[in-house]
Scaffold this active site. Structure first.
Site, short mmCIF file in Angstrom:
data_model
loop_
_atom_site.label_atom_id
_atom_site.label_comp_id
_atom_site.label_asym_id
_atom_site.label_seq_id
_atom_site.Cartn_x
_atom_site.Cartn_y
_atom_site.Cartn_z
N GLU A 70 29.74 68.41 23.96
CA GLU A 70 31.11 68.36 23.47
C GLU A 70 31.31 69.04 22.10
O GLU A 70 32.38 69.60 21.85
CB GLU A 70 31.57 66.89 23.38
CG GLU A 70 31.65 66.18 24.71
CD GLU A 70 32.80 66.66 25.55
OE1 GLU A 70 33.92 66.86 25.03
OE2 GLU A 70 32.58 66.88 26.76
N SER B 261 45.44 6.61 54.52
CA SER B 261 44.92 5.36 53.95
C SER B 261 44.23 5.54 52.61
O SER B 261 43.96 4.55 51.91
CB SER B 261 43.94 4.71 54.94
OG SER B 261 44.62 4.30 56.11
#
Length: 797
Positions: free
Chosen positions: A87, A462
């Site tokens: 780069e 229940s």
């Protein structure tokens, strides 16, 4: 000639002066609008939200950008060399702008009429990435140059490079080199080879064009060019260069894998974080620690999956998920690849059927055998109550081209399976403070994101009765009180027909002690209790447990569990029985840390005084925070007596299967609704309270002989057995004001000395029964036939 030289000289001077004046003018024009470079020192890069278990195992990651910032000191020297070679090989010498690169870019523009490269240095790319857009224009380029010069004056080269490598996009949602190393190679940047570092260094120029997953050929060309540049610039020697270019491209896609499978927990944490922080929850790098330890969550996952598969196999095989026999064989792998693994069950394609078993192809193309012994359960499913004949050979079950499901065992063998049609949910709370210790919202989150633990409102049957019994115990009833278990008919104006509630087995036992009525789950006793207490009074009492009145029916069916409640709500209510009568609030997020590891939040839940949580908090609360006390909602003696009654459900009643856990500190209750559409079990000791629900998303019968004790209870047992393994037995001690007396079982009165049928019962000191001398001999004995009572329920509305 002299005049010509003077012309060129002064022309050059003029061009230079013009350029200088233009640049100065641009600087004067643009400088007021330039952002402050100093802000780069405190820049906040977007980091995803990460959710961890109580013991710091990664559960999930949320956010568009995968990023793991890395300090300059941790960047490998070989990577820096590769990056600069690719780069900006003059990075250490220039002052932010490389004029030779700019001139080269300008020459390319003049020759081709198109922008070939921007001539940008790494510093200029930092300026663009942090402050500018990707627009291609001269004004943006000049601004970029000015910013680069300014950045170089205020930041060191190390700071600039650190900003660059953490910001750049490198494909597949990877931002920064550390994230890219994890995505492409599944390991940190510091563990990569020289060739792998060069490959990543080649990505910033064009992440899609040079991506090793999308275009491995171009990626290798770019990598080898970078390695050549490194060699020519003296960054690596000949041997390293030759070895690196010979290394094959070994990149593959690595999705960050959770260390703990808890997708429902992850989604709950994500939603709460978005509620707290909005969209910043995904970008600010929060680290969220939840109350769930990995071992309990893994036990919950395993228990629910195994329980659902066991129920499913009891009802037969529903056939393959798809039949491909009519398609050309070359199309089979593509169709198989469209299937996903769900709940630990892998999709597989039957390729060969033999007497000893079948051969299946998996999505990765591998072929493996499935033995006949693992298939023998697969009788054809007819309906929830019946199955077809027992299969005699594999061909009775599958044919080549069938897409089926298989489960991989620990020894790598495959067994025949199918996706359960029923669903289930499990939630476990710490009764000391409400911490969620495990939660599963369904068989597979990928199959359905619907969290049944917190969203599915179903009738608890229940398993709701203990709330009615608690109200009775707090209103003068005792565990020895006799209530008539006899038929009753309710008829009132506007009813098309009379309501004739009945017990599960359609039998009646006459006057029966409250303790026995609970462990036998007698419906008529619950109804009579509610009728005597009054609907409004009981509803107000039950609301204390955290239930909303609008979810509770305002009639006597409340006693049978016809409310619409989630497993989380049931578990929250049951926690009061486990902790001595205190109301707790479930919570999930224990601690939130910033990206820098600073504590932003530490939970400070309302806790039960004197009751130690199962796990200590992972956070450090501020010195000023005092843990608030939970609200006492029922008499602790009521909680103690009800717990002893619920222990009998396990030792003598519908929860007897739980005796296999060989623990004396467990209390619980089954629940089954009409036609077995919902199956429940809730139970606890002083460490954990757990509720399990099972049923179909679209309510339908689970089948004949399927109850809370056959579907939900085995899941509860599997989880609690592992969760409490090697933990000492723990129930709350007897509170003051509780006495134990010998009681006559036929009258509920204090027994006389020598009574052979007497048993010990616990009472509140003010509710002790009178002696046998006051016994009314006309009271009918249990089991005597009783007339049907005609009447209307009280307080109906």
């Amino acid at each position: 000639m002299i005049r010509l030289l003077k012309f060129f000289w002064w022309s050059g001077v003029a061009i230079f002066c013009a350029a200088l004046l233009s640049f100065s003018g641009a600087y004067l024009y643009l400088s007021p609008s330039l952002p402050s470079v100093e802000s780069l020192r405190s820049i906040q890069l977007q980091i995803p939200l990460r959710v961890y278990s109580h013991d710091q195992k990664l559960i999930a990651e949320f956010g568009e950008m995968r990023r793991a910032p890395i300090a300059f000191a941790d960047i490998p020297e070989d990577f820096i060399a590769a990056l600069l070679s690719a780069e900006d090989d003059n990075f250490s010498q220039h002052h932010g702008v490389d004029f030779s690169s700019l001139l080269r870019a300008a020459t390319q523009l003049l020759k081709t009429g198109q922008i070939q490269s921007g001539g940008s240095t790494i510093t200029m790319q930092v300026a663009k990435n942090f402050f500018l857009t990707s627009e291609r224009s001269f004004s943006r380029k000049i601004t970029e140059i000015l910013l680069a010069l300014q950045i170089e004056r205020e930041l060191s080269k190390e700071e600039i490079l650190e900003l660059y490598v953490n910001k750049i996009y490198l494909g597949h949602r990877a931002y920064g080199i550390e994230a890219a190393a994890q995505v492409y190679y599944g390991k940190p940047i510091g563990e990569l080879s020289l060739a792998q570092m060069a490959m990543i260094a080649g990505l910033p120029k064009a992440p899609s064009a040079f991506n090793p997953l999308v275009n491995p050929t171009r990626s290798k060309e770019r990598r080898d060019w970078i390695l050549g540049r490194m060699h020519r610039l003296g960054k690596i020697d000949q041997a390293s260069y030759l070895a690196a270019i010979e290394e094959p491209i070994a990149a593959s896609y690595h999705v960050p894998k959770p260390e703990l499978s808890a997708p429902y927990i992850a989604e709950m944490a994500r939603a709460e974080m978005v509620g707290r922080y909005g969209s910043e929850a995904y970008t600010e790098g929060f680290r969220v620690y939840v109350t769930v330890p990995s071992n309990l969550q893994e036990s919950a996952n395993r228990a629910l999956h195994e329980g659902l598969r066991s129920y499913d196999q009891r009802h037969g095989y529903r056939g393959p998920e798809a039949r491909l026999a009519e398609l050309p064989r070359e199309q089979w792998p593509a169709r198989l690849a469209q299937q996903r693994s769900l709940g630990g069950l892998e999709p597989a394609l039957v390729t060969q059927v033999e007497q000893s078993g079948i051969l299946v192809m998996l999505r990765n193309g591998e072929e493996q055998a499935v033995t006949w012994t693992s298939m023998q359960w697969a009788r054809p499913f007819l309906n929830s109550n019946s199955m077809g004949p027992v299969p005699r050979k594999p061909a009775d079950i599958v044919q080549p081209g069938d897409i089926i499901r298989v489960k991989r065992l620990d020894d790598d063998r495959l067994v025949f399976a199918q996706l359960p049609a029923a669903q289930s949910a499990l939630v476990t709370l710490d009764p000391a403070n409400g911490a969620i210790r495990a939660l599963v919202g369904g068989f597979s989150f990928e199959q359905s994101n619907y969290n049944r633990a917190t969203q599915a409102k179903r009738q608890p049957g229940s398993s709701f009765k203990p709330f009615v019994y608690s109200a009775a115990l707090d209103n003068g009833y005792t565990a020895a009180s006799l209530v008539n278990d006899a038929p009753i008919v309710f008829q009132e104006a506007g009813m098309a027909e009379a309501w004739r509630p009945k017990n599960d087995n359609n039998t009646f036992l006459g006057p029966i002690r409250l303790r026995e009525a609970l462990y036998r789950s007698r419906n008529l006793v619950s109804i009579r209790l509610l009728q005597d207490l009054g609907i409004n009074k009981t509803l107000s009492y039950i609301e204390r447990f955290g239930f909303r009145r609008e979810d509770l029916p305002g009639n006597l069916s409340l006693a049978l569990g016809t409310a619409n409640l989630t497993p989380m709500e049931i578990a929250t209510g049951w926690a009061a029985f486990a902790n001595g009568g205190y109301k707790i609030e479930p919570y999930l997020i224990e601690r939130i840390d910033s990206r820098d590891g600073q504590q932003l939040f530490v939970a400070n839940p309302r806790s039960v005084p004197g009751l130690t949580p199962l796990l200590p908090s992972s956070g450090v609360p501020s010195s000023e925070s005092v843990p608030p006390s939970a609200e006492q909602i029922i008499d602790p003696r009521t909680s103690y007596i009800l717990t002893s009654m619920l222990q009998d459900v396990i030792t003598r009643g519908t929860g007897r299967r739980a005796l296999a856990l060989q623990r004396a500190d467990l209390a619980g209750k089954t629940g089954t609704t009409n036609e077995s559409k919902d199956s429940w079990f809730s139970g606890y000791n002083a460490d954990l309270v757990t509720t399990v629900w099972s049923g179909f998303d679209q309510p339908a019968s689970l089948g004949r002989n399927e109850y809370g004790g056959t579907v939900a209870l085995p899941i509860w047992m599997s989880f609690m057995g592992e969760a409490l393994k090697d933990r000492p037995q723990r129930l709350l001690p007897q509170p003051p004001g509780v006495v134990t007396l010998r009681v006559d079982p036929f009258s509920g009165r204090a027994a006389t000395p020598g009574n052979p049928n007497a048993y010990f019962e616990v009472f509140k000191s003010e509710d002790t029964p009178p002696s046998m001398s006051e016994f009314d001999p006309s009271l009918q004995a249990p089991g005597s036939p009783l007339p049907i009572e005609e009447g209307a329920p009280l307080d109906l509305f």
